[in-house]
Scaffold this active site. Sequence first.
Site, short mmCIF file in Angstrom:
data_model
loop_
_atom_site.label_atom_id
_atom_site.label_comp_id
_atom_site.label_asym_id
_atom_site.label_seq_id
_atom_site.Cartn_x
_atom_site.Cartn_y
_atom_site.Cartn_z
CG HIS A 61 -3.15 -3.41 3.97
ND1 HIS A 61 -2.20 -2.72 4.69
CD2 HIS A 61 -3.78 -2.49 3.21
CE1 HIS A 61 -2.26 -1.44 4.39
NE2 HIS A 61 -3.21 -1.27 3.50
CB CYS A 100 -0.97 -0.06 1.17
SG CYS A 100 -2.41 0.97 0.88
CD GLU A 154 -0.47 -5.54 6.27
OE1 GLU A 154 -0.36 -6.15 5.18
OE2 GLU A 154 -0.77 -4.34 6.34
N1 GLN Z 1 -3.51 6.37 0.88
C1 GLN Z 1 -2.27 6.12 1.54
C2 GLN Z 1 -1.13 6.88 0.86
O1 GLN Z 1 -1.34 7.42 -0.18
C3 GLN Z 1 -1.96 4.64 1.54
C4 GLN Z 1 -2.97 3.92 2.38
C5 GLN Z 1 -2.45 2.69 3.05
O2 GLN Z 1 -1.25 2.47 3.14
N2 GLN Z 1 -3.35 1.93 3.64
O3 GLN Z 1 -0.05 6.93 1.37
#
Ligand code: GLN
Length: 189
Positions: A172, A82, A174
């Site tokens: 994710h 992410c 995890e």
């Molecule tokens: N929207 C976040 C970002 O742009 C990422 C979201 C996440 O890691 N769950 O950094």
Amino acid sequence: MAGKTTVGVLAMQGAFIEHEQAIKSCGANCLQVRRAQDLQEIDALIIPGGESTTMGKLLKQFNLLDEIKFQAEQGMPIWGTCAGMILMAKEIVDSNQIRLGLMNIEIKRNAYGRQVDSFETDLEVKGIGTTRAVFIRAPYVQKVWGDAQVLASYEDKIVMVRENNMLATAFHPELTRQKEIQEYFLQMI
Ligand code: GLN
């Protein structure tokens, strides 16, 4: 998995505890990484979810940005989830935020919009099979080039990419009980 393998989890900000627990439950050691010298103790590194602009600034402030880049270029396996995926990207749409810029991918941040900012789905991953994927204000990958290989897409959007020793997931792993993606990453070591 050999008990001696140590996976570092970048622990500046974001969802690092969950990664630590998941890695330990796969039988590997885990080290929270906060300083450049911690990188000497690990065989692989996870960059967790969180807020990528904050994490980028902290990486720079703690002299980890160039050190992680160096280790990646030396072949250390690195996996970004992410926000971690965003930091791995060379290109981020409409952003000049600080990044590691290691993978040949172009990212769109917060790409699923506000109304569906979090969701869960089954995902078909090349070489792994079906896994449960949790997306939270997730980015997706708009473009890959060079050695970057698409491993999974969701509704025609790329959400998992591997490039040699580097792995990136928009979701994710995890946060689920399944361990396929962790096992896959551990096999990259
Ligand atoms: N929207 C976040 C970002 O742009 C990422 C979201 C996440 O890691 N769950 O950094």
